[in-house]
Motif scaffolding. Structure first.
Motif, PDB file in Angstrom:
ATOM      1  N   VAL A 113       1.411  11.346   7.620  1.00  0.00           N
ATOM      2  CA  VAL A 113       2.484  11.051   6.659  1.00  0.00           C
ATOM      3  C   VAL A 113       1.907  10.942   5.251  1.00  0.00           C
ATOM      4  CG1 VAL A 113       4.089   9.245   5.894  1.00  0.00           C
ATOM      5  CG2 VAL A 113       4.067   9.964   8.286  1.00  0.00           C
ATOM      6  N   ALA A 114       0.769  10.251   5.120  1.00  0.00           N
ATOM      7  CA  ALA A 114       0.151  10.042   3.806  1.00  0.00           C
ATOM      8  C   ALA A 114      -0.285  11.357   3.173  1.00  0.00           C
ATOM      9  CB  ALA A 114      -1.041   9.093   3.926  1.00  0.00           C
ATOM     10  N   THR A 115      -0.895  12.233   3.973  1.00  0.00           N
ATOM     11  CA  THR A 115      -1.472  13.457   3.413  1.00  0.00           C
ATOM     12  C   THR A 115      -0.472  14.608   3.332  1.00  0.00           C
ATOM     13  OG1 THR A 115      -2.332  14.011   5.617  1.00  0.00           O
ATOM     14  CG2 THR A 115      -3.826  12.886   4.092  1.00  0.00           C
ATOM     15  N   LEU A 116       0.420  14.723   4.313  1.00  0.00           N
ATOM     16  CA  LEU A 116       1.328  15.869   4.367  1.00  0.00           C
ATOM     17  C   LEU A 116       2.679  15.611   3.701  1.00  0.00           C
ATOM     18  CD1 LEU A 116       0.689  17.140   8.026  1.00  0.00           C
ATOM     19  CD2 LEU A 116      -0.412  17.874   5.884  1.00  0.00           C
ATOM     20  N   ILE A 117       3.170  14.363   3.791  1.00  0.00           N
ATOM     21  CA  ILE A 117       4.482  14.042   3.225  1.00  0.00           C
ATOM     22  C   ILE A 117       4.346  13.390   1.849  1.00  0.00           C
ATOM     23  CG2 ILE A 117       6.618  12.718   3.536  1.00  0.00           C
ATOM     24  CD1 ILE A 117       6.303  13.059   6.534  1.00  0.00           C
ATOM     25  N   PHE A 118       3.496  12.361   1.760  1.00  0.00           N
ATOM     26  CA  PHE A 118       3.319  11.677   0.475  1.00  0.00           C
ATOM     27  C   PHE A 118       2.373  12.434  -0.460  1.00  0.00           C
ATOM     28  CE2 PHE A 118       4.039   7.358   2.781  1.00  0.00           C
ATOM     29  CZ  PHE A 118       5.381   7.675   2.937  1.00  0.00           C
ATOM     30  N   ARG A 119       1.611  13.404   0.086  1.00  0.00           N
ATOM     31  CA  ARG A 119       0.679  14.220  -0.699  1.00  0.00           C
ATOM     32  C   ARG A 119      -0.346  13.392  -1.451  1.00  0.00           C
ATOM     33  NH1 ARG A 119       0.916  19.498   1.036  1.00  0.00           N
ATOM     34  NH2 ARG A 119       3.075  20.102   1.389  1.00  0.00           N
ATOM     35  N   SER A 163       0.829  -1.212   0.000  1.00  0.00           N
ATOM     36  CA  SER A 163       0.000   0.000   0.000  1.00  0.00           C
ATOM     37  C   SER A 163       0.862   1.260   0.000  1.00  0.00           C
ATOM     38  CB  SER A 163      -0.931   0.008   1.214  1.00  0.00           C
ATOM     39  OG  SER A 163      -0.223   0.231   2.426  1.00  0.00           O
ATOM     40  N   ILE A 164       1.980   1.227   0.693  1.00  0.00           N
ATOM     41  CA  ILE A 164       2.899   2.366   0.710  1.00  0.00           C
ATOM     42  C   ILE A 164       3.509   2.556  -0.670  1.00  0.00           C
ATOM     43  CG2 ILE A 164       5.008   3.323   1.711  1.00  0.00           C
ATOM     44  CD1 ILE A 164       2.627   3.213   3.647  1.00  0.00           C
ATOM     45  N   HIS A 165       3.948   1.454  -1.281  1.00  0.00           N
ATOM     46  CA  HIS A 165       4.585   1.535  -2.599  1.00  0.00           C
ATOM     47  C   HIS A 165       3.622   2.030  -3.678  1.00  0.00           C
ATOM     48  CE1 HIS A 165       8.138  -1.434  -1.719  1.00  0.00           C
ATOM     49  NE2 HIS A 165       8.118  -0.381  -0.940  1.00  0.00           N
ATOM     50  N   LEU A 166       2.333   1.668  -3.559  1.00  0.00           N
ATOM     51  CA  LEU A 166       1.357   1.997  -4.601  1.00  0.00           C
ATOM     52  C   LEU A 166       0.588   3.292  -4.334  1.00  0.00           C
ATOM     53  CD1 LEU A 166      -0.127  -1.540  -5.399  1.00  0.00           C
ATOM     54  CD2 LEU A 166       1.737  -0.326  -6.543  1.00  0.00           C
ATOM     55  N   GLY A 167       0.954   3.993  -3.254  1.00  0.00           N
ATOM     56  CA  GLY A 167       0.306   5.271  -2.979  1.00  0.00           C
ATOM     57  C   GLY A 167      -1.041   5.150  -2.291  1.00  0.00           C
ATOM     58  N   HIS A 168      -1.203   4.134  -1.441  1.00  0.00           N
ATOM     59  CA  HIS A 168      -2.458   3.945  -0.702  1.00  0.00           C
ATOM     60  C   HIS A 168      -2.223   4.031   0.811  1.00  0.00           C
ATOM     61  CE1 HIS A 168      -4.802   2.928  -4.249  1.00  0.00           C
ATOM     62  NE2 HIS A 168      -3.849   2.089  -4.622  1.00  0.00           N
ATOM     63  N   ALA A 169      -1.310   4.898   1.218  1.00  0.00           N
ATOM     64  CA  ALA A 169      -1.007   5.028   2.646  1.00  0.00           C
ATOM     65  C   ALA A 169      -2.190   5.591   3.422  1.00  0.00           C
ATOM     66  CB  ALA A 169       0.224   5.920   2.841  1.00  0.00           C
ATOM     67  N   THR A 170      -2.988   6.464   2.803  1.00  0.00           N
ATOM     68  CA  THR A 170      -4.174   7.012   3.473  1.00  0.00           C
ATOM     69  C   THR A 170      -5.151   5.898   3.806  1.00  0.00           C
ATOM     70  OG1 THR A 170      -3.940   9.089   2.252  1.00  0.00           O
ATOM     71  CG2 THR A 170      -6.067   8.667   3.281  1.00  0.00           C
ATOM     72  N   GLU A 171      -5.349   5.008   2.843  1.00  0.00           N
ATOM     73  CA  GLU A 171      -6.255   3.882   3.056  1.00  0.00           C
ATOM     74  C   GLU A 171      -5.703   2.931   4.113  1.00  0.00           C
ATOM     75  OE1 GLU A 171      -8.461   0.522   0.313  1.00  0.00           O
ATOM     76  OE2 GLU A 171      -7.689   2.326  -0.657  1.00  0.00           O
ATOM     77  N   THR A 216      -2.886   7.792  13.299  1.00  0.00           N
ATOM     78  CA  THR A 216      -2.876   9.242  13.127  1.00  0.00           C
ATOM     79  C   THR A 216      -1.586   9.696  12.457  1.00  0.00           C
ATOM     80  OG1 THR A 216      -4.285   9.567  15.072  1.00  0.00           O
ATOM     81  CG2 THR A 216      -3.024  11.466  14.317  1.00  0.00           C
ATOM     82  N   LEU A 217      -0.460   9.150  12.884  1.00  0.00           N
ATOM     83  CA  LEU A 217       0.820   9.469  12.238  1.00  0.00           C
ATOM     84  C   LEU A 217       0.834   8.953  10.803  1.00  0.00           C
ATOM     85  CD1 LEU A 217       3.426   8.780  15.084  1.00  0.00           C
ATOM     86  CD2 LEU A 217       2.802  10.996  14.086  1.00  0.00           C
ATOM     87  N   GLN A 218       0.282   7.755  10.589  1.00  0.00           N
ATOM     88  CA  GLN A 218       0.201   7.226   9.217  1.00  0.00           C
ATOM     89  C   GLN A 218      -0.610   8.165   8.331  1.00  0.00           C
ATOM     90  OE1 GLN A 218      -1.049   3.165   8.725  1.00  0.00           O
ATOM     91  NE2 GLN A 218       0.100   2.429  10.477  1.00  0.00           N
TER      92      GLN A 218
END
Length: 305
Positions: free
Chosen positions: A253-259, A91-99, A248-250
């Motif tokens: 990270v997903a929204t503020l760092i990975f955008r 999920s991190i590699h494919l851009g689904h960290a928010t999920e 919450t940290l995840q």
């Protein structure tokens, strides 16, 4: 510093490592998730065996799988936790960290539901409302995005299943996880041997990647040890409250760092989940306080003057 304060700091440390681990795996997005999982298993095994050896508890490892029942439980737990690790890294590699963060928000509510299903634990009204709100969030997000949030569902349900399975074990967390990675080790070594024989392996390619793959073992072991330390020193209600630091940290990270994209549908789903967690946590906190008052009253009434 009191034991309880030390426990809270340990729990915060574990949740911080878990919450920020997405950054670590994002830096390894050139390495396939399956290969990272294999190295996580391999170096986690090395670390845990060294730790048990240092503690003089290595001889207790066979007892974790001494009966067909415990062997089956540990084997199933190993399969489920490896699925959880693989989906999270992917999920991190494919851009689904928010999920992924949504999945770990849902997890405590899924665990409550599994407790009712598998262990016949009675649900309070607040817990029922929380589970219904979480289910509503998943349904709304599925309708809005026109696809089910599979990453969140797999992470939440696999981790809840893992917890339900491990509840049936009397073995301590470090020994049981060592047994799990020991079972996974032959498959990890076999897969690494295959990819390196084809020239596709990334370990040894450069120093930074190799060190990070080795460090993935520590990423597995250290938060578990901190979590185990915390559970012996703080109440379950406190653990339940502090553990929300992880998703919450995840999410941050997903929204503020990975955008990553955060749509209106995500906002509605997360609002429902956060509402469910507030209701669930407040209820757990009240029940915990009531139980402690009863225990203190019983202790006082039993005191001989």
């Amino acid at each position: 510093m009191t034991d309880e304060a030390k426990g809270v700091f340990a729990m915060m440390g574990a949740c911080t490592i878990w919450g920020l681990s997405g950054i670590f795996y994002k830096l390894l997005d050139n390495v396939p998730a399956a290969e990272i999982l294999c190295h996580r298993t391999l170096w986690g095994f090395v670390f845990f065996v060294c730790l048990l050896r240092f503690q003089g508890r290595l001889r207790t490892l066979p007892s974790a799988v001494s009966t067909p029942r415990t062997f089956g439980i540990v084997a199933f737990a190993a399969l489920i936790i490896s699925l959880n690790w693989f989906v999270f890294i992917t999920s991190i590699h494919l851009g689904h960290a928010t999920e992924a963060s949504l999945g770990y928000y849902i997890f405590p509510l899924a665990a409550v539901l599994f407790g009712a299903i598998f262990y016949r634990e009675k649900l309070s009204r607040a817990q029922i409302v929380s589970v219904v709100l979480a289910a509503s969030a998943v349904i709304i997000l599925s309708i809005g995005l026109q696809v089910a949030p599979w990453v969140a569902l797999v992470l939440a349900l696999s981790f809840a299943t893992y917890g339900a399975v491990k509840k049936g074990l009397s073995t301590g967390p470090v020994v049981s996880v060592t047994a799990e990675v020991t079972m996974l080790l032959p498959f990890a070594i076999a897969w690494l041997a295959v990819i390196h024989s084809r020239g596709d392996g990334h370990f040894g390619e450069d120093l930074a990647t190799s060190l990070m793959l080795m460090f993935s073992g520590l990423m597995t072991a250290v938060p578990l040890i901190l979590f185990s330390y915390a559970t012996r020193r703080v109440t379950l209600a406190t653990i339940g409250l502090v553990q929300y630091v992880n998703p919450t940290l995840q999410f941050l990270v997903a929204t503020l760092i990975f955008r990553e994209a955060f749509t209106l549908w995500h906002a509605i789903a997360f609002a429902l989940i956060w509402t469910a967690l507030v209701i669930y946590t407040a209820s757990s906190w009240r029940r915990g306080r009531a139980a402690r008052k009863v225990a203190r009253a019983a202790g006082t009434s039993g005191t001989v003057i």
